[in-house]
Design a protein around this motif. Structure first.
Motif, short mmCIF file in Angstrom:
data_model
loop_
_atom_site.label_atom_id
_atom_site.label_comp_id
_atom_site.label_asym_id
_atom_site.label_seq_id
_atom_site.Cartn_x
_atom_site.Cartn_y
_atom_site.Cartn_z
N PRO A 58 65.52 10.81 18.00
CA PRO A 58 66.16 9.96 17.50
C PRO A 58 65.85 8.91 17.81
N PRO A 59 66.18 7.90 17.34
CA PRO A 59 67.90 7.79 16.09
C PRO A 59 67.53 8.71 15.64
N HIS A 60 67.25 8.57 14.37
CA HIS A 60 67.25 8.95 12.74
C HIS A 60 66.67 10.46 13.00
N GLY A 61 66.43 10.87 14.44
CA GLY A 61 65.85 12.19 13.65
C GLY A 61 66.52 13.34 14.34
N VAL A 62 66.62 14.53 14.38
CA VAL A 62 67.11 15.44 15.86
C VAL A 62 66.15 17.00 15.49
N LEU A 63 66.31 18.03 16.04
CA LEU A 63 65.75 19.31 16.14
C LEU A 63 66.94 19.94 16.39
N LEU A 64 67.91 20.57 16.47
CA LEU A 64 68.29 21.26 17.21
C LEU A 64 67.47 23.15 17.12
N LEU A 65 67.97 23.41 17.80
CA LEU A 65 68.00 24.81 18.46
C LEU A 65 69.12 26.03 19.17
N LEU A 66 69.01 26.73 18.58
CA LEU A 66 70.00 27.97 18.82
C LEU A 66 69.98 28.98 19.75
N LEU A 67 69.95 29.43 21.05
CA LEU A 67 69.21 29.63 21.95
C LEU A 67 70.50 30.96 21.91
N ARG A 68 69.81 32.20 22.13
CA ARG A 68 70.73 33.18 22.47
C ARG A 68 70.60 34.10 23.71
N ASP A 69 70.93 33.97 24.62
CA ASP A 69 70.87 34.30 26.04
C ASP A 69 69.50 33.68 26.42
N GLY A 70 68.80 32.23 25.82
CA GLY A 70 68.83 31.38 26.90
C GLY A 70 66.94 31.70 25.83
N VAL A 71 66.61 32.37 24.67
CA VAL A 71 65.42 32.75 23.93
C VAL A 71 66.05 32.23 22.58
N PRO A 72 65.35 30.57 21.99
CA PRO A 72 65.18 30.72 20.68
C PRO A 72 65.24 31.37 19.31
N VAL A 73 66.11 31.31 18.98
CA VAL A 73 66.64 32.64 18.14
C VAL A 73 66.67 31.88 16.17
N ALA A 74 66.57 30.76 16.62
CA ALA A 74 67.24 29.57 14.87
C ALA A 74 66.85 28.51 15.28
N GLY A 75 66.84 27.64 13.70
CA GLY A 75 67.01 26.30 14.70
C GLY A 75 66.84 25.41 13.19
N GLY A 76 66.67 24.55 13.41
CA GLY A 76 66.64 23.02 11.99
C GLY A 76 66.85 22.02 12.82
N ALA A 77 66.02 20.80 11.89
CA ALA A 77 65.97 19.81 11.71
C ALA A 77 66.43 18.50 10.94
N TYR A 78 66.81 17.22 11.12
CA TYR A 78 66.89 16.14 10.18
C TYR A 78 65.93 15.07 9.90
N ARG A 79 65.67 14.44 8.88
CA ARG A 79 65.08 12.87 9.25
C ARG A 79 65.31 12.21 8.79
N ARG A 80 65.41 10.70 8.84
CA ARG A 80 65.45 9.62 8.24
C ARG A 80 65.37 10.22 6.56
N TYR A 81 66.11 10.31 5.35
CA TYR A 81 65.78 9.79 4.32
C TYR A 81 66.02 8.86 3.66
#
Length: 174
Positions: A58-81
Motif C-alpha cells: 500500500p498505497p499503490h499495491g497489495v498481495l492477497l493470499l487465499l488461506l485454506r484452514d490457515g495455509v496459503p493455497v493461492a495468491g496474487g498481487a497488483y502494483r501501480r501501472y
C-alpha cells in the motif's frame, strides 16, 4: 472427459488476507511460482526480482493470499501501472490446490481491492505457455490485447486489460 479435480472439503475455511510480498507466509507460493516459470520458460531468473517488494505494498499495491484452514493455497498481487491502472502480477495456486476455483477467487478479490484503491483499469501479461492463465483471464472478462486466433508462441507475452467498476459501498475482502 479427463480426471475430475478433488472436491474441496465441505468444511474448509477460506480467508483472503492482504499482506506484503515479503511476508514469510507468501514465500512457499512465490517459490513454487518461480519454479514453474523456470520449468516453462527456462531462464527468466529476473522475473521474480524485477520489481521491488515496495511496488506490491500500500498505497499503490497489495498481495492477497487465499488461506485454506490457515495455509496459503493461492495468491496474487497488483502494483501501480499508471495513475488509473493497476497491473496484476504473481497470480498463483499451489499445485495441490488447483482446479478448485481458488485463482478466480483471488482474481475477483484483487479486482475489488484495486477498485477500492481508486484504480479504474487492470492490466496484466501472461506467458504464451500458460494456457490455464489465459483461460482464467478470458473467463473473468478480460479483453485480450492480441489475436486470439494466433499461435501464442508466435505472439510472445499475452497482454490483457479490464475496466473496473467504481468501488461500491460495503464491498470487502472475503
Amino acid at each position: 472427459m479427463g480426471p475430475q479435480p478433488p472436491a474441496p472439503p465441505a468444511t474448509e475455511d477460506l480467508v483472503i488476507r492482504a499482506t506484503r510480498i515479503d511476508d514469510p507466509q507468501a514465500a512457499p507460493l512465490l517459490a513454487e511460482l518461480s519454479e514453474e516459470y523456470t520449468a516453462r520458460y527456462a531462464d527468466i531468473s529476473d522475473e521474480m526480482t524485477r520489481f521491488p517488494a515496495s511496488d506490491f505494498a500500500p498505497p499503490h499495491g497489495v498481495l492477497l493470499l487465499l488461506l485454506r484452514d490457515g495455509v496459503p493455497v493461492a495468491g496474487g498481487a497488483y502494483r501501480r501501472y499508471d495513475h488509473r491502472t493497476a497491473e496484476i502480477k504473481r497470480m498463483w495456486t499451489a499445485a495441490d490446490s488447483r482446479r478448485r476455483g481458488y485463482a478466480s477467487r483471488v482474481l475477483a478479490a484483487l479486482e475489488a481491492e484495486a477498485a477500492r484503491g481508486g484504480y479504474a483499469r487492470l492490466y496484466l501479461i501472461t506467458g504464451p505457455r500458460q494456457p490455464e492463465a489465459r483461460a482464467l483471464y478470458l473467463a473473468a472478462g478480460y479483453t485480450p490485447l492480441f489475436d486470439l486466433a494466433a499461435d501464442p508462441e508466435t505472439i510472445g507475452p499475452l497482454p490483457f486489460d479490464k475496466a473496473l467498476p467504481p468501488a461500491g459501498r460495503g464491498e470487502g475482502r472475503q
